[in-house]
Design an enzyme around this catalytic site. Sequence first.
Site, PDB file in Angstrom:
ATOM      1  N   THR A 130      -6.395  -0.856  10.483  1.00 21.38           N
ATOM      2  CA  THR A 130      -7.109  -1.913   9.765  1.00 21.38           C
ATOM      3  C   THR A 130      -8.462  -2.219  10.413  1.00 21.38           C
ATOM      4  N   ASP A 131      -9.371  -2.736   9.599  1.00 24.10           N
ATOM      5  CA  ASP A 131     -10.672  -3.158  10.143  1.00 24.10           C
ATOM      6  C   ASP A 131     -10.524  -4.319  11.121  1.00 24.10           C
ATOM      7  N   GLU A 132      -9.386  -5.036  11.044  1.00 26.61           N
ATOM      8  CA  GLU A 132      -9.228  -6.229  11.886  1.00 26.61           C
ATOM      9  C   GLU A 132      -9.177  -5.895  13.375  1.00 26.61           C
ATOM     10  N   ALA A 137      -4.092  -7.544  17.203  1.00 27.81           N
ATOM     11  CA  ALA A 137      -3.863  -7.028  18.560  1.00 27.81           C
ATOM     12  C   ALA A 137      -2.750  -5.974  18.537  1.00 27.81           C
ATOM     13  N   SER A 138      -1.709  -6.226  17.722  1.00 34.97           N
ATOM     14  CA  SER A 138      -0.603  -5.251  17.665  1.00 34.97           C
ATOM     15  C   SER A 138      -1.070  -3.957  16.994  1.00 34.97           C
ATOM     16  N   LYS A 139      -1.945  -4.065  16.007  1.00 34.94           N
ATOM     17  CA  LYS A 139      -2.448  -2.854  15.337  1.00 34.94           C
ATOM     18  C   LYS A 139      -3.374  -2.070  16.283  1.00 34.94           C
ATOM     19  N   THR A 199      12.060  -5.109   4.608  1.00 35.48           N
ATOM     20  CA  THR A 199      11.912  -6.493   5.077  1.00 35.48           C
ATOM     21  C   THR A 199      11.569  -7.343   3.856  1.00 35.48           C
ATOM     22  N   GLY A 213      -8.135 -19.469  14.748  1.00 35.84           N
ATOM     23  CA  GLY A 213      -8.800 -18.221  15.144  1.00 35.84           C
ATOM     24  C   GLY A 213      -9.282 -17.387  13.975  1.00 35.84           C
ATOM     25  N   HIS A 214      -9.482 -17.996  12.835  1.00 30.13           N
ATOM     26  CA  HIS A 214      -9.835 -17.299  11.591  1.00 30.13           C
ATOM     27  C   HIS A 214     -11.106 -16.448  11.740  1.00 30.13           C
ATOM     28  N   ILE A 241       0.840  -1.205   0.000  1.00 32.18           N
ATOM     29  CA  ILE A 241       0.000   0.000   0.000  1.00 32.18           C
ATOM     30  C   ILE A 241       0.875   1.254   0.000  1.00 32.18           C
ATOM     31  N   TYR A 299      -1.520 -10.187  15.000  1.00 30.08           N
ATOM     32  CA  TYR A 299      -1.417  -9.024  14.097  1.00 30.08           C
ATOM     33  C   TYR A 299      -2.414  -7.939  14.499  1.00 30.08           C
TER      34      TYR A 299
HETATM   35  P1  NAD Z   1       3.318  -4.765   3.461  1.00 29.04           P
HETATM   36  O1  NAD Z   1       3.705  -5.898   4.329  1.00 29.04           O
HETATM   37  O2  NAD Z   1       3.166  -4.986   2.012  1.00 29.04           O
HETATM   38  O3  NAD Z   1       4.367  -3.565   3.634  1.00 29.04           O
HETATM   39  C1  NAD Z   1       4.895  -3.207   4.885  1.00 29.04           C
HETATM   40  C2  NAD Z   1       6.111  -2.339   4.638  1.00 29.04           C
HETATM   41  O4  NAD Z   1       6.636  -1.940   5.912  1.00 29.04           O
HETATM   42  C3  NAD Z   1       7.240  -3.070   3.905  1.00 29.04           C
HETATM   43  O5  NAD Z   1       7.780  -2.247   2.898  1.00 29.04           O
HETATM   44  C4  NAD Z   1       8.282  -3.324   4.999  1.00 29.04           C
HETATM   45  O6  NAD Z   1       9.604  -3.362   4.514  1.00 29.04           O
HETATM   46  C5  NAD Z   1       8.052  -2.121   5.903  1.00 29.04           C
HETATM   47  N1  NAD Z   1       8.486  -2.374   7.279  1.00 29.04           N
HETATM   48  C6  NAD Z   1       8.237  -3.462   8.041  1.00 29.04           C
HETATM   49  N2  NAD Z   1       8.826  -3.326   9.237  1.00 29.04           N
HETATM   50  C7  NAD Z   1       9.446  -2.114   9.249  1.00 29.04           C
HETATM   51  C8  NAD Z   1      10.210  -1.410  10.195  1.00 29.04           C
HETATM   52  N3  NAD Z   1      10.460  -1.925  11.411  1.00 29.04           N
HETATM   53  N4  NAD Z   1      10.693  -0.200   9.855  1.00 29.04           N
HETATM   54  C9  NAD Z   1      10.461   0.326   8.633  1.00 29.04           C
HETATM   55  N5  NAD Z   1       9.754  -0.310   7.684  1.00 29.04           N
HETATM   56  C10 NAD Z   1       9.245  -1.515   7.982  1.00 29.04           C
HETATM   57  O7  NAD Z   1       1.977  -4.186   4.103  1.00 29.04           O
HETATM   58  P2  NAD Z   1       0.737  -3.487   3.398  1.00 29.04           P
HETATM   59  O8  NAD Z   1      -0.241  -4.512   3.040  1.00 29.04           O
HETATM   60  O9  NAD Z   1       1.232  -2.523   2.386  1.00 29.04           O
HETATM   61  O10 NAD Z   1       0.157  -2.684   4.647  1.00 29.04           O
HETATM   62  C11 NAD Z   1       0.589  -1.360   4.929  1.00 29.04           C
HETATM   63  C12 NAD Z   1      -0.163  -0.863   6.153  1.00 29.04           C
HETATM   64  O11 NAD Z   1      -1.557  -0.884   5.898  1.00 29.04           O
HETATM   65  C13 NAD Z   1       0.053  -1.714   7.400  1.00 29.04           C
HETATM   66  O12 NAD Z   1       0.150  -0.852   8.500  1.00 29.04           O
HETATM   67  C14 NAD Z   1      -1.188  -2.578   7.475  1.00 29.04           C
HETATM   68  O13 NAD Z   1      -1.480  -2.905   8.812  1.00 29.04           O
HETATM   69  C15 NAD Z   1      -2.224  -1.634   6.901  1.00 29.04           C
HETATM   70  N6  NAD Z   1      -3.387  -2.255   6.246  1.00 29.04           N
HETATM   71  C16 NAD Z   1      -3.210  -3.199   5.267  1.00 29.04           C
HETATM   72  C17 NAD Z   1      -4.319  -3.709   4.613  1.00 29.04           C
HETATM   73  C18 NAD Z   1      -4.184  -4.744   3.512  1.00 29.04           C
HETATM   74  O14 NAD Z   1      -5.206  -5.264   3.061  1.00 29.04           O
HETATM   75  N7  NAD Z   1      -3.001  -5.034   3.035  1.00 29.04           N
HETATM   76  C19 NAD Z   1      -5.604  -3.275   4.963  1.00 29.04           C
HETATM   77  C20 NAD Z   1      -5.738  -2.323   5.977  1.00 29.04           C
HETATM   78  C21 NAD Z   1      -4.627  -1.804   6.599  1.00 29.04           C
HETATM   79  O1  DAU Z   2      -8.787  -6.641   6.680  1.00 26.28           O
HETATM   80  C1  DAU Z   2      -7.592  -5.940   6.485  1.00 26.28           C
HETATM   81  C2  DAU Z   2      -6.430  -6.898   6.582  1.00 26.28           C
HETATM   82  O2  DAU Z   2      -6.458  -7.690   5.386  1.00 26.28           O
HETATM   83  C3  DAU Z   2      -5.079  -6.214   6.724  1.00 26.28           C
HETATM   84  O3  DAU Z   2      -5.057  -5.510   7.931  1.00 26.28           O
HETATM   85  C4  DAU Z   2      -3.948  -7.235   6.671  1.00 26.28           C
HETATM   86  O4  DAU Z   2      -2.697  -6.566   6.699  1.00 26.28           O
HETATM   87  C5  DAU Z   2      -4.062  -8.020   5.386  1.00 26.28           C
HETATM   88  O5  DAU Z   2      -3.078  -9.024   5.340  1.00 26.28           O
HETATM   89  C6  DAU Z   2      -5.450  -8.643   5.270  1.00 26.28           C
HETATM   90  O6  DAU Z   2      -5.638  -9.698   6.252  1.00 26.28           O
HETATM   91  P1  DAU Z   2      -6.387 -11.068   5.890  1.00 26.28           P
HETATM   92  O7  DAU Z   2      -5.971 -12.098   6.835  1.00 26.28           O
HETATM   93  O8  DAU Z   2      -7.846 -10.822   5.711  1.00 26.28           O
HETATM   94  O9  DAU Z   2      -5.751 -11.301   4.419  1.00 26.28           O
HETATM   95  P2  DAU Z   2      -5.218 -12.613   3.703  1.00 26.28           P
HETATM   96  O10 DAU Z   2      -4.971 -12.225   2.278  1.00 26.28           O
HETATM   97  O11 DAU Z   2      -4.134 -13.276   4.445  1.00 26.28           O
HETATM   98  O12 DAU Z   2      -6.495 -13.562   3.734  1.00 26.28           O
HETATM   99  C7  DAU Z   2      -7.727 -13.166   3.153  1.00 26.28           C
HETATM  100  C8  DAU Z   2      -8.722 -14.300   3.393  1.00 26.28           C
HETATM  101  O13 DAU Z   2      -8.315 -15.436   2.614  1.00 26.28           O
HETATM  102  C9  DAU Z   2      -8.775 -14.786   4.818  1.00 26.28           C
HETATM  103  O14 DAU Z   2     -10.104 -15.142   5.139  1.00 26.28           O
HETATM  104  C10 DAU Z   2      -7.891 -16.023   4.831  1.00 26.28           C
HETATM  105  C11 DAU Z   2      -8.069 -16.564   3.431  1.00 26.28           C
HETATM  106  N1  DAU Z   2      -6.899 -17.274   2.859  1.00 26.28           N
HETATM  107  C12 DAU Z   2      -5.701 -16.634   2.870  1.00 26.28           C
HETATM  108  C13 DAU Z   2      -4.589 -17.236   2.335  1.00 26.28           C
HETATM  109  C14 DAU Z   2      -3.234 -16.533   2.366  1.00 26.28           C
HETATM  110  C15 DAU Z   2      -7.050 -18.526   2.277  1.00 26.28           C
HETATM  111  O15 DAU Z   2      -8.157 -19.090   2.249  1.00 26.28           O
HETATM  112  N2  DAU Z   2      -5.943 -19.118   1.737  1.00 26.28           N
HETATM  113  C16 DAU Z   2      -4.708 -18.536   1.749  1.00 26.28           C
HETATM  114  O16 DAU Z   2      -3.734 -19.153   1.262  1.00 26.28           O
END
Ligand code: NAD
Ligand code: DAU
Length: 337
Positions: A126-128, A153-155, A37, A276-277, A13, A151
């Site tokens: 995040t919505d989580e 819980a940390s957010k 990372t 815990g899904h 993102i 995850y």
């Molecule tokens: P991502 O894992 O793709 O990217 C995370 C980035 O943070 C990476 O570039 C990584 O190198 C960097 N990073 C990790 N640890 C670090 C540290 N200690 N110092 C500096 N940089 C560090 O994650 P994403 O999916 O792009 O998510 C970005 C943000 O949005 C997160 O805070 C996540 O919780 C939030 N979010 C993600 C989603 C989703 O669906 N992906 C939805 C809602 C919120």
């Molecule tokens: O809701 C926002 C969150 O969405 C963000 O905060 C997280 O950073 C992001 O990773 C994402 O979390 P989810 O756990 O929802 O995303 P993931 O893509 O891991 O999984 C989406 C759904 O698909 C979930 O119900 C688990 C399921 N899944 C996931 C994987 C990786 C599968 O069924 N098979 C898989 O291999």
Amino acid sequence: MKRILVTGGAGFIGSNFVRWILTEQPDCFIVNLDKLTYAGNLENLEGFLKHPNHIFVKADINDGKTVEEIIDKHKIQTIINFAAESHVDRSITGPKIFIETNVTGTLTLLQAACDKKIERFIQISTDEVYGQLGPTGKFTEQTPLSPNSPYSASKAAADLLVKAFGHTWGLNYSITRCSNNYGPFQFPEKMIPLMINNALNDKPLPVYGDGLHVRDWIHVEDHCKAIWKVLAEGKSGETYNIGSSCEKQNIEVVKTILKLLKKPESLITFVKDRPGHDKRYAMDSSKINSQLGWQSLINFEDGLKKTIDWYLQNKKWLSRITSGQYQQYYQQMYANR
Ligand code: NAD
Ligand code: DAU
């Protein structure tokens, strides 16, 4: 000129946001701090690394000294914190780094923000953090925090720290909470890119449990525009839910991917469920819709087609990342800069 420190801007993102800002907002200067990372790739910023309004710094958000030096040197006014460990499955097998980055890292940024009198702090959450829903209802900003995975819980802990710094030291902040993103440059451990990648390689598509879990999908570009709205017009001390009212069962998404790629449903393999899904997420975004005038524009079918096309056109990116050669690749790329 707005002077912004973006953390985690080499991830999924964050990199989409940096590219969007550099393209759409010529009056912004970005310092992009990322630890690189496994989830952060400089290749995600290709074509933008040498942009005159962008500087990349490889660092950890826990390194307060470097953060403060950046704030001073580049006269930073705003911090947007994307940096995080973001994958729920990894938080189940190894939660410690989630606390170090998502909680302690955010704390370090907040301390620097207060010490250096930063004008605005945006926490990307995040919505989580709200936990899970039954078959009906949606998360609003008033829904109590009830995170279920290490995850989430940390957010949630990070969100509470941000609020505490606002309350105690008057930090000007907003928190955004978004639903599941999809789009280009997403690391192929997350469901949509993982399923696309496996389908492309005729490998089994591992669906957790019964596949009936529901996620509320939003295209990353819509999310980026919402963050911009919150940054520019959001009120201090407020939280904004972001979603595009697009609930889908996982199995439905997986079948759509297979259909679009013209691959057989026999590739679907039901595997052991995630511990815990969370069963269902759904976002009520009426606050950001009505107060800031933001609406999502990309519908899921179009967004998914565009995303699949992107992965088809970026097979090299995908194979470098999945083959584990990426670390070597970026180290070379970084050394050559
Ligand atoms: P991502 O894992 O793709 O990217 C995370 C980035 O943070 C990476 O570039 C990584 O190198 C960097 N990073 C990790 N640890 C670090 C540290 N200690 N110092 C500096 N940089 C560090 O994650 P994403 O999916 O792009 O998510 C970005 C943000 O949005 C997160 O805070 C996540 O919780 C939030 N979010 C993600 C989603 C989703 O669906 N992906 C939805 C809602 C919120
Ligand atoms: O809701 C926002 C969150 O969405 C963000 O905060 C997280 O950073 C992001 O990773 C994402 O979390 P989810 O756990 O929802 O995303 P993931 O893509 O891991 O999984 C989406 C759904 O698909 C979930 O119900 C688990 C399921 N899944 C996931 C994987 C990786 C599968 O069924 N098979 C898989 O291999």
